[in-house]
Design a protein around this motif. Sequence first.
Motif, mmCIF file in Angstrom:
data_model
loop_
_atom_site.group_PDB
_atom_site.id
_atom_site.type_symbol
_atom_site.label_atom_id
_atom_site.label_comp_id
_atom_site.label_asym_id
_atom_site.label_seq_id
_atom_site.Cartn_x
_atom_site.Cartn_y
_atom_site.Cartn_z
ATOM 1 N N VAL A 1 34.123 47.128 44.959
ATOM 2 C CA VAL A 1 35.260 46.365 45.482
ATOM 3 C C VAL A 1 36.380 46.423 44.442
ATOM 4 N N SER A 2 37.593 46.692 44.896
ATOM 5 C CA SER A 2 38.741 46.771 43.996
ATOM 6 C C SER A 2 39.367 45.395 43.824
ATOM 7 N N VAL A 3 39.405 44.919 42.584
ATOM 8 C CA VAL A 3 40.021 43.625 42.266
ATOM 9 C C VAL A 3 40.919 43.843 41.048
ATOM 10 N N ASP A 4 42.198 43.496 41.172
ATOM 11 C CA ASP A 4 43.165 43.838 40.129
ATOM 12 C C ASP A 4 43.380 42.733 39.099
ATOM 13 N N GLY A 5 43.062 41.499 39.462
ATOM 14 C CA GLY A 5 43.296 40.397 38.542
ATOM 15 C C GLY A 5 43.061 39.085 39.271
ATOM 16 N N GLN A 6 43.452 37.988 38.647
ATOM 17 C CA GLN A 6 43.333 36.687 39.289
ATOM 18 C C GLN A 6 44.246 36.623 40.512
ATOM 19 N N ALA A 7 44.141 35.521 41.262
ATOM 20 C CA ALA A 7 44.725 35.454 42.599
ATOM 21 C C ALA A 7 46.202 35.809 42.638
ATOM 22 N N ASP A 8 47.016 35.244 41.750
ATOM 23 C CA ASP A 8 48.452 35.484 41.842
ATOM 24 C C ASP A 8 48.790 36.951 41.645
ATOM 25 N N PHE A 9 48.167 37.578 40.640
ATOM 26 C CA PHE A 9 48.448 38.990 40.370
ATOM 27 C C PHE A 9 47.867 39.883 41.464
ATOM 28 N N HIS A 10 46.613 39.638 41.842
ATOM 29 C CA HIS A 10 45.963 40.491 42.836
ATOM 30 C C HIS A 10 46.713 40.449 44.164
ATOM 31 N N ASP A 11 47.052 39.263 44.641
ATOM 32 C CA ASP A 11 47.722 39.141 45.933
ATOM 33 C C ASP A 11 49.110 39.779 45.898
ATOM 34 N N ARG A 12 49.831 39.578 44.793
ATOM 35 C CA ARG A 12 51.160 40.184 44.675
ATOM 36 C C ARG A 12 51.068 41.695 44.587
ATOM 37 N N MET A 13 50.102 42.186 43.818
ATOM 38 C CA MET A 13 49.972 43.628 43.640
ATOM 39 C C MET A 13 49.534 44.315 44.932
ATOM 40 N N ARG A 14 48.749 43.623 45.747
ATOM 41 C CA ARG A 14 48.220 44.227 46.973
ATOM 42 C C ARG A 14 49.037 43.870 48.217
ATOM 43 N N GLY A 15 50.008 42.963 48.069
ATOM 44 C CA GLY A 15 50.919 42.696 49.166
ATOM 45 C C GLY A 15 50.361 41.810 50.261
ATOM 46 N N ARG A 16 49.411 40.911 49.904
ATOM 47 C CA ARG A 16 48.872 40.016 50.923
ATOM 48 C C ARG A 16 48.442 38.700 50.286
ATOM 49 N N ILE A 17 49.122 37.622 50.643
ATOM 50 C CA ILE A 17 48.791 36.300 50.111
ATOM 51 C C ILE A 17 47.451 35.839 50.696
ATOM 52 N N GLY A 18 46.622 35.259 49.839
ATOM 53 C CA GLY A 18 45.316 34.763 50.271
ATOM 54 C C GLY A 18 44.209 35.790 50.196
ATOM 55 N N LEU A 19 44.547 37.018 49.831
ATOM 56 C CA LEU A 19 43.543 38.078 49.795
ATOM 57 C C LEU A 19 42.466 37.799 48.753
ATOM 58 N N PHE A 20 42.858 37.328 47.573
ATOM 59 C CA PHE A 20 41.897 37.085 46.506
ATOM 60 C C PHE A 20 40.861 36.052 46.930
ATOM 61 N N ASP A 21 41.322 34.960 47.528
ATOM 62 C CA ASP A 21 40.392 33.915 47.942
ATOM 63 C C ASP A 21 39.451 34.414 49.037
ATOM 64 N N SER A 22 39.969 35.200 49.961
ATOM 65 C CA SER A 22 39.123 35.784 51.005
ATOM 66 C C SER A 22 38.110 36.743 50.403
ATOM 67 N N LEU A 23 38.556 37.493 49.410
ATOM 68 C CA LEU A 23 37.679 38.450 48.734
ATOM 69 C C LEU A 23 36.560 37.726 47.998
ATOM 70 N N ARG A 24 36.903 36.638 47.323
ATOM 71 C CA ARG A 24 35.888 35.856 46.611
ATOM 72 C C ARG A 24 34.798 35.382 47.574
ATOM 73 N N ARG A 25 35.209 34.831 48.700
ATOM 74 C CA ARG A 25 34.230 34.327 49.663
ATOM 75 C C ARG A 25 33.369 35.460 50.209
ATOM 76 N N GLY A 26 33.991 36.603 50.518
ATOM 77 C CA GLY A 26 33.246 37.730 51.075
ATOM 78 C C GLY A 26 32.236 38.291 50.101
ATOM 79 N N VAL A 27 32.639 38.440 48.843
ATOM 80 C CA VAL A 27 31.720 38.983 47.832
ATOM 81 C C VAL A 27 30.588 37.999 47.559
ATOM 82 N N GLN A 28 30.905 36.721 47.463
ATOM 83 C CA GLN A 28 29.858 35.725 47.224
ATOM 84 C C GLN A 28 28.850 35.704 48.365
ATOM 85 N N GLN A 29 29.332 35.789 49.601
ATOM 86 C CA GLN A 29 28.411 35.815 50.738
ATOM 87 C C GLN A 29 27.552 37.064 50.706
#
Length: 328
Positions: A122-150
């Motif tokens: 899974v590609s993760v660029d940084g904490q939520a603010d950086f990752h979401d800004r770099m990938r162009g989608r707000i909330g992506l980091f939090d969704s990713l955290r939940r998906g990986v944990q599950q």
Amino acid sequence: MVNASAPVPCTRVIVIETTTRCNLSCGFCAHDNRLALARRTHSADSLRQLVQVIGEHALNSGERILLSWLGGEPFLLKFLFGITEHARRKYPLSFSATTNGTRLHEAAIRRHIVEHYAEITVSVDGQADFHDRMRGRIGLFDSLRRGVQQLAQEAPDLKIRVNTVLMRENFAGFPELCHELAGWGVSEITVNPLGGRDRPEFFPGNRLTPDLADQLPDMVDSIRAALSHKTTQLIFTEGYLKRIQASVRDIRLPIGDCRPGAGYLFVSASGTISPCAFTAGEYGIAMESVLTPAAFAVLPDAFRSMRQSLRAQACGDCPCTNVHGKFS
């Protein structure tokens, strides 16, 4: 069918770029969906044919092969699931994929991974603010955290790897990110230094500096000490550090003999098979010419012969991370 999560030592990794389509807009990536590009995607028939040839070779030879789906975003391709599931039933192949994780919130996707994959990156660029800004989608980091944990809870034996592209802005926060990822249940963390091949306009102002690269050994030691009581490992070798140190200083690092095609193959979305993604121009062989297990089996010999006749430009400054021990 064997347990997909059981660790299987493989003798060859075959990375297949399934598509150049992506659903995210990452400024450092050639697959950024904002770019006006002609996108390429393998047809279901072409991938099915290739997997059949590789699978029959594995049956005939006993070679242990890991097929790794790459994109763009491979999980955008619905037909990929059926190809993977059929191959897992019929051939002694292991599977992995590299994903941006935008579909990991879907129970059906996670179930498919749990049942058929040996590992997932899974590609993760940084904490939520950086990752979401770099990938162009707000909330992506939090969704990713939940998906990986599950996913980690549903498949405790599955190797879940997170890969981070290190650049100037996220470098200082990398230790904190590793601590965060350990809490997700991640098995391994790997890195790539930002490269200039995909987006040369993004590269100069964001690449690692020599000063930052010089901090890497101490940073790696500190992160490993912090993770010592966790099940998460930071994978980083001396050979890989040497590659990064050379890259940031624009020092060429040639490779002598990487045994092209013997331990690693790259299949591009345009339909060429080569020893790596950087040598397709000189050594690429069309997929449609590799239609039998016998034709597949002689690929390393063909690449060796090509290399003896012509040294690929990339070999004079080898950027292929697996050659330099990224995953060792």
